[in-house]
Write an enzyme that holds these catalytic residues in place. Sequence first.
Site, short mmCIF file in Angstrom:
data_model
loop_
_atom_site.label_atom_id
_atom_site.label_comp_id
_atom_site.label_asym_id
_atom_site.label_seq_id
_atom_site.Cartn_x
_atom_site.Cartn_y
_atom_site.Cartn_z
N GLU A 56 5.42 36.48 9.73
CA GLU A 56 4.19 35.70 9.88
C GLU A 56 4.31 34.63 10.97
O GLU A 56 3.49 33.70 11.03
CB GLU A 56 3.84 35.03 8.54
CG GLU A 56 3.58 36.02 7.43
CD GLU A 56 3.44 35.35 6.09
OE1 GLU A 56 2.39 34.73 5.84
OE2 GLU A 56 4.38 35.43 5.28
N SER A 114 0.44 36.94 4.06
CA SER A 114 -0.48 37.47 5.07
C SER A 114 -0.68 38.97 4.96
O SER A 114 -0.99 39.64 5.94
CB SER A 114 -0.01 37.11 6.49
OG SER A 114 -0.08 35.72 6.71
N TYR A 173 -6.83 37.90 10.46
CA TYR A 173 -6.64 37.09 11.65
C TYR A 173 -7.37 37.54 12.91
O TYR A 173 -7.25 36.91 13.95
CB TYR A 173 -5.13 36.96 11.94
CG TYR A 173 -4.40 36.36 10.76
CD1 TYR A 173 -4.67 35.07 10.34
CD2 TYR A 173 -3.46 37.09 10.04
CE1 TYR A 173 -4.02 34.50 9.25
CE2 TYR A 173 -2.81 36.55 8.95
CZ TYR A 173 -3.10 35.25 8.56
OH TYR A 173 -2.46 34.71 7.48
N ARG A 222 -2.98 26.72 -1.52
CA ARG A 222 -4.14 27.59 -1.63
C ARG A 222 -3.79 28.70 -2.61
O ARG A 222 -2.73 29.33 -2.50
CB ARG A 222 -4.50 28.20 -0.27
CG ARG A 222 -5.93 28.74 -0.21
CD ARG A 222 -6.17 29.64 0.99
NE ARG A 222 -5.55 30.94 0.81
CZ ARG A 222 -4.70 31.49 1.68
NH1 ARG A 222 -4.35 30.86 2.77
NH2 ARG A 222 -4.18 32.69 1.44
N ASP A 260 -4.97 32.27 -4.52
CA ASP A 260 -5.84 33.44 -4.32
C ASP A 260 -6.07 34.20 -5.63
O ASP A 260 -5.14 34.36 -6.44
CB ASP A 260 -5.21 34.38 -3.29
CG ASP A 260 -5.05 33.71 -1.93
OD1 ASP A 260 -5.78 32.75 -1.66
OD2 ASP A 260 -4.19 34.16 -1.15
N GLU A 316 -1.70 35.21 -5.90
CA GLU A 316 -0.52 34.49 -5.42
C GLU A 316 -0.90 33.06 -5.08
O GLU A 316 -2.08 32.70 -4.96
CB GLU A 316 0.07 35.16 -4.19
CG GLU A 316 -0.85 35.19 -2.97
CD GLU A 316 -0.20 35.86 -1.76
OE1 GLU A 316 0.93 36.35 -1.89
OE2 GLU A 316 -0.83 35.86 -0.70
N ASN A 366 -0.08 29.97 -2.21
CA ASN A 366 0.40 29.74 -0.85
C ASN A 366 0.77 28.28 -0.69
O ASN A 366 -0.09 27.39 -0.79
CB ASN A 366 -0.69 30.11 0.16
CG ASN A 366 -1.12 31.56 0.03
OD1 ASN A 366 -0.55 32.44 0.66
ND2 ASN A 366 -2.11 31.81 -0.80
N GLY A 395 -2.59 28.85 5.83
CA GLY A 395 -2.88 28.97 7.25
C GLY A 395 -3.85 27.91 7.74
O GLY A 395 -4.74 27.47 7.01
#
Length: 342
Positions: free
Chosen positions: A13, A182, A249, A288, A290, A304, A306, A310
């Site tokens: 990543e 990612s 992305y 963050r 998800d 998961e 984070n 990002g």
Amino acid sequence: MKIAVLAGGFSPEREVSLSSGSLIANALRERGHKAALADVYLGTNGKTPEELFTADTKYSYDIPKDPPDLNELKKKAGIGSRLIGDGIAELAEAADVVFLAMHGGMGENGQLQAYLDCLGIKYTGSGYSACLEAMDKDLSKTIFCAAGVPTADWICVFSENAQKFEDKIKFPCVIKPCSCGSSVGVAMAETREQLYSALMGAKKYENKIIIEDKLCGREFSVGILGGKALPPIEIKPLGEGFYDFTKKYQSGLTLEICPAPLSEIELSRLCSLAEKVHSALGLGDYSRIDFIFDEDKKDFYCLEANTLPGMTPMSLLPQEAAAAGISYGELCEKIALSAYNK
């Protein structure tokens, strides 16, 4: 303040990280700070900390469509098994605080955090133990269950002995490297042939692999800032396939709706679960989380957590902060100041 923004690193990543780091450094400079961006793995190219802090540089980095070839990167760097390049320790020690713009690998598995702890350097995000817990999907999902947070049923295997667990695998399923983010190395399988192919793909990144039941439904992400949930965002990949590296992305491939269209009851449930995950993992000032809303079971299931979300132009946390009235520059400064004042 003098803020060292560390990005890149030896990780699948790294490209996402370099894009995040460029934006973070620019935003902090615009708010009057002396920000210096450096690639943790490749080092500072012989430049002194003062040269980096005072350079009049506008940083930029475009994310390629595919993850990097780490074998080629290792040959280019020529530093063997080292993960930290020349000059990085000196830059970090010269800063008032380090802003970690890392994604994956040593930046999110706790290694870099432990290294900075040993040097007595302040840094953004979570501590090393929380990063380790969140990065290891098998460990984090176990913690979700202990905290009463729904998550998809799963098994954890090593690539060399995956066939021993064939009778425990349900189809369709999702195959993930245990400690990548990612969506790197992630694949779906509906047959045993697809499963074996997906296992080979995941093995390129890691031998420890998660195989979990595939959930069908709407996908959401919830940013946490200062321990409180930001307005959730709903993620809708366009066209065929799932929310993979390219759709995350590359512009125009995903529809992101913030605030997410949810009823008051759904919103309360989602935010409560996100805050519970953040707390159960012992995460720092921001993260963050998800989720997927399973249409059959009518509940949110955690995918998961984070630890270093990002911060690219398409990233979710900045969009959620904006929905809460927090500009991108203000968000970066809040995170940096929070770490400095610890």
